[in-house]
Design an enzyme around this catalytic site. Structure first.
Site, mmCIF file in Angstrom:
data_model
loop_
_atom_site.group_PDB
_atom_site.id
_atom_site.type_symbol
_atom_site.label_atom_id
_atom_site.label_comp_id
_atom_site.label_asym_id
_atom_site.label_seq_id
_atom_site.Cartn_x
_atom_site.Cartn_y
_atom_site.Cartn_z
ATOM 1 N N SER A 137 -14.078 36.762 -63.485
ATOM 2 C CA SER A 137 -14.394 36.153 -64.791
ATOM 3 C C SER A 137 -13.809 34.761 -64.961
ATOM 4 O O SER A 137 -14.274 34.002 -65.810
ATOM 5 C CB SER A 137 -13.881 37.052 -65.919
ATOM 6 N N ASP A 176 -8.786 35.030 -75.393
ATOM 7 C CA ASP A 176 -9.141 36.373 -75.849
ATOM 8 C C ASP A 176 -8.129 37.428 -75.436
ATOM 9 O O ASP A 176 -8.401 38.624 -75.516
ATOM 10 C CB ASP A 176 -10.535 36.755 -75.335
ATOM 11 N N HIS A 187 -8.226 35.788 -70.915
ATOM 12 C CA HIS A 187 -8.692 34.501 -70.401
ATOM 13 C C HIS A 187 -8.142 33.352 -71.236
ATOM 14 O O HIS A 187 -7.621 33.555 -72.331
ATOM 15 C CB HIS A 187 -10.223 34.475 -70.400
#
EC number: 3.1.1.-
Length: 1208
Positions: free
Chosen positions: A503, A806, A809
């Site tokens: 990610s 978040d 991240h």
């Protein structure tokens, strides 16, 4: 074993070997080739062998299409160099090395031995001067090369070169892989390890005294002898001991000129007869020869000695000797034949002397550079080389058939340059353009360039006939090879980005792989809100590290591979998937580690890549080329292998057991990609996991010892990240040893991120940077069951103030900082080498980073006020600048500006292609998208209350710098909207901070404070300016232009109020008050010291000092040069007295008139300047040399870079 390039020689023509010719000697003439004298039957055998070898190499090429297999055929001369007797100088019984056997005097047959140059040493005149004349000049009387448009094409500011950009020597330095050669004279703390330049514009070969005895008056006395003497004196500082200096000189390329041209120019300019000028030639050549001989005695081994240009094609001579007699002109070129013949005569005499020196010094390489023919070909066939059809015009000049005027030369006020110098051969009438110099350099370094299908011309650009041009290329190329082999990371001009990972690098793959009825959180707002303004599948509020890398390289953002339809993968392809692991999911499942996100492991991504190659790039050779020229981003990957285990609260010992498996998986992927052609890998380590909001929430404890007291991060988790990163780096080092031709760069994500938690305020973040921006509840604003993107979960007002996005991240702001740390250092190990990339990319690392400004934000006083005081004033009591003749020159009506027309800020806006900056105060429905101005006439840096306490009273405005800054902050919601949009606006703005502080001193002078009392204000003023800059940096400011004070001793107001009969108080050159100017200088010095301090604190910010003092002082020193009247101290608009100024009778009142032509005046109203003066000051700031460091305009459009005011 990894071999990629093979050079496989065939056999020699053995029938030409002296051994075989002796051994098989025969009287049968049919056995010999009549052309060469070689034995044909032996050569036939060699050919047969070579054919069989080539057939086998062709078979191997088909088997290994990724490998270069080059067949090399060689030959030899007939006579042996080392031997004894016989027609071929060979005897079987007396071989080389035996007694009595001698060898030829020059085994290389005059060929130039290859040398790996370590530096360049240069002597000469303006053709090679890289800044010496400017360094030697009085700052108050700089040569034209110190002003625009000199330097505009490549450097974007004047450098002292007599050209629009680079000169021949610069191209030689680039070719050899050395930095540009710095000028010696005037350099402070210059680094001369790689080269030193003594060439001075205007220099002669002969001593000035010699020429003056013959009635010839040179412009400088820095002759070749003086340059050589300076070189010898400098040696202890440059190279130390005599042996080290001899070694340096022996390993240098010595550029001897061009020199001698000015010895002829000066008498020609004085119209001396050709016979007298010709008499100088033997003296000039003897001087050059003597200098070469002296340098040989000092250890020199390689000289490049240029001849004369075809001066009959020079614009200055075509203008000076213009005639109606057509026979004097070459019908092909339009050049003056008799002058070109003179150039040929000099060159022929020089070549003869160089031949003599070669015979005397056979161990020395003396290469003649045929500047004459290298340039003449451009005049003969201009279109072939990209120039306009009539190439004899100067690009920068004014008037006449050749665009040249002796009295108004390039660099003077009002003289403009052509729009596209690359289409011109001549630059300023005397010197050539960068484009022409590039062709000349190419001709010297690589030999003549012929059109396809043409036979080589008879043009010889290097002499003698032994193809010295080719030899020069040979030994210069060796330097390039050595440079590339020894560089820590070989520079590559990447053509694309190929990405694998999770990610941290996913630009939309998980989104495309997901069921539309079960989309991941990244598919919903507020993901993507900051930059894209909608979700893109990225796990951040905006861009990721991979996006910033792509932007830096000038590529489009890298598209996701999975689910893309009709995507263009030419510039990059991304296989990274959020949730991906380095290890296969089956391996992790066997160890009880479960993931319900994705099963797209690193090996799955790699398989997708290999299967997609036919569609991505076509043929195997094209695919190999694509992979070889790509930057391959290997992650971050492996983080989820640990995350899934830690989220299940596996013991740290169990998690540590995964490390070698993860590292091996990454290593195997790199190895596979190397075999496919991969040449450059960026391999990230893990983040400091102990600073993640998710882990801080999951492993929250009351035990303070588990937390780092500086950052608040969990130390044991950070220790784990460090352990993994160490193991990864060890493996990467092993791979580097296995594959020395591959660049494997470790990306230190750990420290690049950790510094943001250690010093958050320094980087513009909140003081407590651990909570997530987007989340719900708890100490760290994170909840595992209600994550960002879920209904009811909100995000912070300004993500740019947060490191964590978040909980897992980072924000775009944090990713930007990490990217900069990788691309520009120090978090890429080894660092990237960007030396071969385009100037636009390279200039991102320049002293001032080029920015394409989207707006101007201004603070200050009347020097920058575009109408604020007028907007703040009572309509019944307007200030005097609200009335004519203010504004008359450009606007034709008053605008609130304290001048007859435009101000410095207006010229800056015009240069940048932005509208004039509107005033903030009193504006109704104004559009501030492209700029906003808070500067107010009469404003001070310090607060009014502070000055009042010190007995400094004034009836003017109380809108101090602090008040202006508060107004700016309060206005942001209406100017730019959201906090992220405002940060973006500020980041992309040029912030003009002043001039401010002048009124703090003015008001003190007005109430007769002593100079000592006023000097006490200076540190307070500068601290206030510094605090404002610091606050604006925290808001996102990246580029500041901070002006110093004017030379207030030249101000009409002060000349009137402090008028005295004591002549010692006045500068004899300008008539200005010296003691007041010294005060202005003192302020400027202290301000610059503080700006330097700030620059060190904030290396990512461009802080540019605008030297208003010297930019204006030069106008008083040489008024006529800049188009002003000879006595420039009087005001244009005033009410009598020696300086046309009377206190109490201000410009703008009924009883005061203005002069007829304000453009002839520097001073406008006794305090402020005219538009004409402001224009010249603005040019000095924008184009040099009065911005410190200079602006970098390399990334701007040509239209902006070449912009000129409409009435320039």
């Amino acid at each position: 074993m990894g071999g990629r390039t093979f050079l496989v020689p065939g056999n020699f023509p053995v029938g030409c070997s002296a051994t075989y010719l002796t051994l098989n000697r025969t009287s049968n003439k049919e056995e010999y080739d009549p052309l060469t004298g070689c034995l044909t039957w032996l050569n036939d055998f060699s050919e047969y062998y070579n054919e069989q070898l080539q057939a086998e190499l062709n078979r191997l090429r088909k088997l290994y299409p990724h490998v270069k297999i080059i067949y090399g055929f060689m030959d030899r001369p007939l006579s042996a160099c080392c031997g004894l007797g016989g027609p071929y100088n060979f005897t079987l019984s007396k071989k080389c090395g035996s007694a009595e056997v001698t060898y030829c005097s020059d085994p290389s047959n005059s060929e130039t031995p290859c040398r790996n140059f370590k530096s360049i040493i240069s002597f000469g005149d303006s053709i090679a001067d890289t800044g010496n004349l400017v360094g030697l000049s009085n700052r108050n009387n700089l040569p034209v090369t110190a002003f625009s448009p000199y330097g505009e094409t490549f450097f974007h500011h004047p450098t002292g070169r007599s050209c629009d950009g680079r000169i021949i020597m610069d191209f030689i330095a680039e070719f050899v892989g050395l930095p540009y050669v710095p000028p010696y004279f005037g350099s402070k703390n210059g680094n001369f390890d790689k080269g030193v330049n003594f060439a001075v514009a205007g220099a002669t070969a002969l001593e000035s005294s010699f020429l003056m005895k013959r009635g010839i008056h040179p412009h400088t006395n820095v002759s070749l002898g003086v340059q050589l003497k300076s070189f010898k004196k400098s040696l202890p500082n440059i190279c130390g001991s005599p042996s080290d200096c001899r070694d340096m000189i022996g390993n240098a390329l010595i550029l001897m000129g061009e020199i001698g041209g000015n010895d002829y120019n000066f008498p020609f300019f004085e119209r001396k007869p050709i016979k007298e000028v010709k008499e100088l030639v033997p003296f000039v050549i003897a001087t050059i020869s003597s200098s070469i001989t002296e340098l040989i005695g000092m250890g020199a081994k390689t000289f490049l000695v240029p001849g004369e240009f075809p001066i009959g094609c020079s614009v200055v001579y075509l203008t000076l000797y213009q005639t109606s007699n057509k026979e004097e002109y070459d019908p092909l070129t339009g050049c003056l034949k008799w002058l070109n013949k003179f150039g040929e005569y000099h060159s022929q005499q020089l070549k003869t002397e160089l031949d003599r020196l070669r015979k005397l010094n056979p161990h020395v390489n003396i290469i003649y550079a045929d500047y004459y023919n290298a340039l003449l070909r451009l005049f003969k066939e201009p279109a072939k080389f990209g120039f306009m059809d009539r190439p004899l015009h100067a690009c920068c000049g004014i008037g006449g058939p050749y665009n040249f005027n002796f009295t108004r030369k390039c660099g003077s006020v009002g003289v403009e340059s052509c729009k596209d110098p690359s289409k011109y051969v001549g630059w300023d009438g005397v010197h050539m353009t960068e484009a022409a110099y590039k062709w000349i350099a190419d001709g010297i370094l690589k030999g003549p360039i012929e059109r396809e299908g043409e036979q080589p011309s008879s043009l010889s650009i290097a002499s003698p006939d032994s193809l010295l041009a080719m030899k020069l290329v040979s030994f210069l190329l060796s330097t390039l090879l050595v440079t590339s082999v020894n560089s820590q990371t070989q520079c590559r001009n990447f053509k694309s980005i190929i990405s694998f990972g999770d990610s941290i690098a996913d630009t939309g793959n998980l989104l495309d792989l997901s069921d539309p009825n079960d989309l991941p959180a990244s598919a919903f707002p507020p993901y993507g809100e900051t930059f894209f303004h909608h979700p893109t599948g990225r796990y951040s509020d905006g861009r990721l590290i991979i996006d910033f890398i792509a932007e830096f390289l000038g590529f489009p953002l890298v598209p996701p591979f999975y689910g893309s339809q009709n995507a263009n993968f030419e510039k990059g392809v991304n296989f990274a998937v959020a949730g991906a692991t380095a290890l296969d999911t089956s391996f992790l499942e066997e160890r009880g580690i479960h993931s319900d996100i994705t099963n797209v492991s690193l090996s799955v991504q790699l398989r997708s890549f290999t299967e997609s190659l036919p569609n991505l790039c076509g043929s195997p050779s094209d695919c190999r080329d694509m992979i070889e020229n790509a930057l391959i981003l290997m992650g971050e990957i492996g983080g989820n292998d640990f995350n899934f285990a830690l989220f299940q609260r596996k013991a740290i010992e169990e998690v540590e057991e995964l490390v070698p498996f993860v590292v091996t998986a990454i290593s195997l992927a790199i190895t596979e990609l190397v075999c496919m052609g991969g040449r450059t890998f960026l391999v990230p380590g893990n983040f400091p996991l102990g600073c993640s909001a998710s882990y801080l929430t999951l492993y929250q404890t009351s035990n303070k010892e588990e937390y780092d007291p500086l950052t608040g991060c969990l130390t044991w988790l950070n220790d784990f990240s460090e352990y993994y990163n160490e193991q990864l780096q060890k493996e990467l080092n092993r791979l580097k040893e296995l594959y020395p031709h591959v660049n494997i760069i470790y990306a230190d994500y750990y420290n690049a991120l950790l510094r943001l938690f250690q010093e958050p305020v320094k980087f513009g973040f909140i003081k407590r940077p651990l909570p997530a921006c987007c989340g719900l509840g708890g100490s760290y604003n994170f909840n595992f069951s209600r994550r960002c993107g879920s209904v009811g979960v909100e995000y912070c007002n300004d993500p740019s103030k947060y490191v964590n996005w978040d909980g897992i991240h980072m924000t775009e702001a944090a990713y930007r900082w990490i990217s900069e740390g990788l691309l520009k250092g120090p978090y890429a190990i080894p660092p990237f080498n960007w030396s071969c990339l385009s100037s636009e990319i390279m200039n991102k690392n320049s002293e001032t980073q080029c920015r394409e400004f989207k707006s101007i934000i201004s603070f200050g006083d009347s020097i920058a006020d575009t109408g604020n005081l007028l907007g703040l004033s009572d309509p019944n009591d307007l200030p005097h600048m609200a009335f004519p003749p203010y504004g008359e020159t450009f606007f034709h009506h008053p605008t609130g500006r304290f001048s007859n027309g435009r101000l410095i800020i207006d010229f800056i806006a015009e240069f940048l292609g932005l509208p004039l900056v509107p005033p903030f105060y009193g504006s109704q429905n104004a559009n501030f998208e492209k700029g906003v101005n808070f500067a107010v006439g009469g404003a001070t840096a310090l607060e009014r209350s502070f000055l009042e306490e010190k007995g400094i009273h004034f009836p003017y405005t109380n809108v101090s710098l602090g008040v202006q800054l508060n107004s700016f902050k309060e206005s942001l919601p209406s100017i730019c909207g959201s906090p992220s949009d405002c940060r973006d606006m500020i980041e992309n703005a040029l912030i003009l901070l002043g001039e401010i502080g002048g009124n703090d001193y003015n008001y003190a002078f007005f109430v007769d404070k002593s100079i000592e009392e006023i000097k006490e204000l200076t540190p307070l003023v500068i601290t206030t300016i510094s605090s404002a800059i610091t606050e604006l940096i925290g808001m996102g400011g990246r580029t500041f232009l901070v002006p110093g004070e004017f030379p207030v001793g030249c101000s009409v107001f002060y000349l009137t109020s402090h008028q005295t009969s004591n002549k010692e108080d006045y500068d004899p050159l300008t008539g200005c008050l010296t003691w007041m100017n010294k005060f202005g200088e003192n302020h400027g010095e202290q301000l610059r010291a503080e700006l330097n301090r700030l620059q060190k604190l904030y290396p990512h910010v461009n802080i540019i000092y605008a030297d208003y003092y010297n930019a204006l002082l030069r106008l008083y020193q040489e008024p006529s040069k800049f188009g002003f009247m000879d006595r420039p101290l009087s005001a244009c608009c005033g009410g009598g007295g020696p300086y046309n100024y009377t206190v109490g009778r201000k410009c703008g009142t009924d009883i005061v008139e203005s002069c007829e032509d304000p453009s002839k005046y520097i001073a406008w109203d006794g305090v402020h300047m005219t538009e004409a003066a402001y224009r010249l000051m603005a040019e000095g700031i924008l184009k040099g040399p009065y911005a410190i460091p200079p602006f970098d305009w390399s990334c701007l459009s040509s239209g902006i870079k070449n912009s000129r005011s409409s009435d320039a």
